[in-house]
Scaffold this motif. Structure first.
Motif, PDB file in Angstrom:
ATOM      1  N   TYR A 448     103.000  33.077  22.540  1.00 12.98           N
ATOM      2  CA  TYR A 448     103.245  31.629  22.428  1.00 12.98           C
ATOM      3  C   TYR A 448     103.890  31.081  23.700  1.00 12.98           C
ATOM      4  O   TYR A 448     103.456  30.056  24.237  1.00 12.98           O
ATOM      5  N   GLU A 449     104.940  31.764  24.162  1.00  9.42           N
ATOM      6  CA  GLU A 449     105.688  31.253  25.321  1.00  9.42           C
ATOM      7  C   GLU A 449     104.859  31.275  26.602  1.00  9.42           C
ATOM      8  O   GLU A 449     105.060  30.447  27.494  1.00  9.42           O
ATOM      9  N   ARG A 450     103.940  32.230  26.708  1.00  8.75           N
ATOM     10  CA  ARG A 450     103.116  32.316  27.919  1.00  8.75           C
ATOM     11  C   ARG A 450     101.806  31.546  27.796  1.00  8.75           C
ATOM     12  O   ARG A 450     101.011  31.504  28.727  1.00  8.75           O
ATOM     13  N   GLY A 451     101.587  30.941  26.611  1.00  6.31           N
ATOM     14  CA  GLY A 451     100.399  30.123  26.415  1.00  6.31           C
ATOM     15  C   GLY A 451      99.105  30.900  26.482  1.00  6.31           C
ATOM     16  O   GLY A 451      98.092  30.406  26.989  1.00  6.31           O
ATOM     17  N   ILE A 452      99.107  32.141  25.985  1.00 10.71           N
ATOM     18  CA  ILE A 452      97.907  32.988  26.024  1.00 10.71           C
ATOM     19  C   ILE A 452      97.514  33.359  24.600  1.00 10.71           C
ATOM     20  O   ILE A 452      98.340  33.324  23.682  1.00 10.71           O
ATOM     21  N   SER A 453      96.259  33.701  24.399  1.00  8.80           N
ATOM     22  CA  SER A 453      95.790  34.086  23.059  1.00  8.80           C
ATOM     23  C   SER A 453      94.666  35.107  23.181  1.00  8.80           C
ATOM     24  O   SER A 453      93.980  35.193  24.214  1.00  8.80           O
ATOM     25  N   PHE A 454      94.467  35.857  22.096  1.00  7.80           N
ATOM     26  CA  PHE A 454      93.419  36.876  22.078  1.00  7.80           C
ATOM     27  C   PHE A 454      92.043  36.213  21.996  1.00  7.80           C
ATOM     28  O   PHE A 454      91.910  35.065  21.533  1.00  7.80           O
ATOM     29  N   SER A 455      91.048  36.969  22.393  1.00 11.17           N
ATOM     30  CA  SER A 455      89.672  36.491  22.261  1.00 11.17           C
ATOM     31  C   SER A 455      89.316  36.414  20.778  1.00 11.17           C
ATOM     32  O   SER A 455      89.978  37.039  19.934  1.00 11.17           O
ATOM     33  N   PRO A 456      88.259  35.654  20.417  1.00 12.47           N
ATOM     34  CA  PRO A 456      87.870  35.553  19.002  1.00 12.47           C
ATOM     35  C   PRO A 456      87.631  36.908  18.338  1.00 12.47           C
ATOM     36  O   PRO A 456      88.029  37.127  17.194  1.00 12.47           O
ATOM     37  N   SER A 457      86.993  37.822  19.051  1.00 13.39           N
ATOM     38  CA  SER A 457      86.721  39.142  18.458  1.00 13.39           C
ATOM     39  C   SER A 457      88.025  39.910  18.246  1.00 13.39           C
ATOM     40  O   SER A 457      88.204  40.581  17.213  1.00 13.39           O
ATOM     41  N   ALA A 458      88.954  39.818  19.207  1.00 12.88           N
ATOM     42  CA  ALA A 458      90.239  40.501  19.057  1.00 12.88           C
ATOM     43  C   ALA A 458      91.039  39.904  17.901  1.00 12.88           C
ATOM     44  O   ALA A 458      91.742  40.616  17.184  1.00 12.88           O
TER      45      ALA A 458
END
Length: 597
Positions: A448-458
């Motif tokens: 959340y803090e780094r503004g990143i997210s997993f790919s849809p498959s992950a």
């Protein structure tokens, strides 16, 4: 008032608030949980509770923090609602300590030692000592002491800067007129409450009021309703912390609010009634329009909070009944506190210990669910509740360890000794599940803090494995609660599927890393989550094995050699295990096989 004065004022307020936060954090670290332990042990006597509440709050400089501790303790079942009344009353007294320290700004003397105690001298000296300890000396305790001194120094620096920044306001007619309007009790209370709610600290808002006394326009009839409002506004933080907690925890927050509101009403009626009588007889109270300095504000703040406690302490049971009617119903999160009187009857003591371990399991499960939800939708309030539950888990583990050791000192049958061993192992498993859930929440926070997210498959893969681990946790808690052999047999097949999923998802994610479809940062978080989820399922398996060992026939392999039993299961020697394994494999593993990584 120039633009520079406005900017200086805002900067001074920021420095003041940051100093208070830094100082409070340092003190909490120095206490290393000892303050909470004192609160837990010394609260059966109402007068001792008041003293403990005042001392703890005086040390950490935050009545809201003390009251939030109470909410957490009640929510976890460590303390009863009745035990928090005195602590909350004492907390209101303890929160006045900071204002008494800040009154040093009124010191006026040519004596060099006394002059050094003034904020403009004392603050920089403390900050200098603090930064030396914090940055240049090794050792955990020295660093924490440095943090406290730095915070206290910044508090004084912020105060002295505020005094300089607000001084020009005394020549602004509009500001004088605005401040005079606060002499209206309703408006004064509203302003005091709103400012305190915004800052979430009555100590900070009182400090700002003390700084404003340098303008020479703060009189008793203006300061009095503002201070009343400040005591009401400080309840906002506690009320927010109780959202989503148990009924008794919400009652604790309401207790804080009622105490301050009732105290304000009593003092308003008393002071304004006396002023009305005095006005009719002799022109009013002599101090009504008197100009106040920093020391006067501190004294009024302390007098009000001590007066409220003296007035309402005899009615503490009435306050409890009032909040129970305000938040009606039986508490859905009650927990029978361990009582050493049950040690004389080991069978009863073991039943109580079992209930406590089940409660630990419920907290661990709640934390796991909250941590998984944070992965898909980050919510700071949910994280705050998770951290409270984790604190409760740690404390319950300590309480139960001590309780069971004392129980072992009594004459126990072989079966009772086996139950003690089972309880000790299981409470450790639930506590570790709580720890790994915290690790999952920390990964969610990083994402959340780094503004990143997993790919849809992950994300699909993570949803599949968290679902499997969640079911394993639900079944392990259910089998332990009911001591059901049938449910316990269903846990290990799920754990085996989780192991299979971990290996497959790890391989898939490494391939994503190699192909550049995933960053190293995301990859490390994904793999860290897999490790923590698999370990949670391992502890679920441990809990189930404990139940199987207690419920299986005496000659069963699971009782005589649990390691051999596990090897036999994994070799396929048990048809029921194989059927369940295939069922859960189809439920959780097969869906991720159907989509490309």
């Amino acid at each position: 008032m120039s633009t520079l004065d406005v900017v200086s004022l805002l900067g001074a307020i920021a420095t003041f608030l940051f100093g208070m936060s830094t100082m409070t954090d340092g003190l909490e670290k120095l206490s290393s949980g000892r303050l909470e332990g004192i609160m837990e042990k010394l609260t059966n006597n109402i007068f001792m509770s008041v003293l403990v509440g005042a001392l703890v709050t005086g040390l950490i400089h935050s009545s809201a923090a003390t009251t939030i501790m109470c909410v957490g303790f009640v929510n976890s079942g460590i303390m009863k609602l009745e035990q928090t009344v005195g602590i909350i009353m004492g907390a209101n007294i303890g929160t006045t300590i900071t204002a008494q320290i800040l009154r040093l700004g009124d010191i006026s003397s040519d004596n060099i030692i006394l002059s050094l105690m003034k904020p403009e001298y004392f603050g920089p000296l403390l900050a200098l000592a603090g930064i030396v300890l914090y940055m240049f000396l090794k050792g955990g305790k020295k660093k924490i002491v440095g943090q406290f001194l730095l915070g206290l120094g910044l508090l004084f620096i912020g105060m002295s800067t505020m005094k300089v920044a607000v001084a020009p306001l005394q020549d602004v007619p509009a500001f004088r007129e605005l401040f005079v309007a606060f002499s209206n009790p309703l408006l004064g209370i509203l302003v005091g409450a709103l400012v305190t709610a915004l800052l979430q600290s009555s100590t900070a808002s009182v400090g700002i009021l003390q700084a404003l006394t340098s303008t020479g326009i703060v009189t008793f009839n203006i300061a009095f309703p503002i201070i009343m409002g400040q005591n009401i506004g400080t309840c906002i933080t506690t009320l927010i912390s109780s959202v989503g907690a148990s009924k008794n925890a919400r009652r604790t927050a309401m207790l804080h609010l009622y105490f301050n509101v009732l105290g304000t009403l009593v003092f308003l009626c008393g002071i304004y009634g006396a002023q009305a009588v005095a006005s009719a007889a002799a022109g009013g109270l002599p101090f009504w329009g008197a100009t106040m300095n920093m020391g006067d504000i501190a004294t009024l703040h302390t007098f009000f909070n001590i007066g409220c406690t003296v007035l309402l302490l005899p009615f503490h049971k009435v306050l409890v009944r009032l909040v129970e009617r305000t938040v009606p119903g039986d508490d859905d999160h009650e927990f029978a506190v361990l009582d050493e009187r049950f040690l004389a009857t080991p069978a009863v003591g073991l039943d109580r210990a079992h209930d406590a371990v089940v409660h630990m399991g419920s907290l661990a499960r709640d934390n796991y669910r909250a941590a998984v939800e944070l992965l898909s939708g980050y919510d700071p309030k949910k994280l705050e509740l998770l951290q409270e539950n984790e604190s409760a888990l740690d404390k319950l583990e300590g309480l139960l360890d001590g309780y069971l050791v004392k129980l072992s000192d009594h004459a126990l049958s072989g079966e009772e000794s086996a139950r003690v061993s089972e309880l000790l192992h299981t409470l450790s498993d639930f506590e570790r599940i709580g720890d790994y859930s915290v690790n999952v929440s920390e990964s969610a926070t990083v994402l959340y803090e780094r503004g990143i997210s997993f790919s849809p498959s992950a994300q699909k893969e993570m949803a599949a494995i968290t679902g499997a681990v969640g079911e394993a946790l639900d079944k392990s808690l259910a089998c332990y609660t009911t001591r059901s052999q049938a449910i316990a047999l269903q846990v290990e097949p799920i754990e085996e599927v989780v192991d299979l999923m971990r290996d497959e998802l790890k391989s898939r994610h490494i391939e994503r890393l190699k192909s550049g479809a995933c960053t190293v940062e995301l990859g490390s978080q994904f793999l860290e989550l897999l490790i923590n989820l698999e370990r949670i399922s391992d502890h679920c398996s441990n809990v189930a094995i404990h139940i199987l060992q207690q419920t299986a026939p005496k000659d069963a392999l699971v009782r005589t050699d649990s390691h051999a039993y596990m090897k036999a299961l994994h070799r396929g020697d048990d048809k029921e295990f194989e059927e369940l394994y295939n069922e859960y494999r189809e439920k959780y593993y097969s869906p991720i096989e159907r989509f490309e990584p």
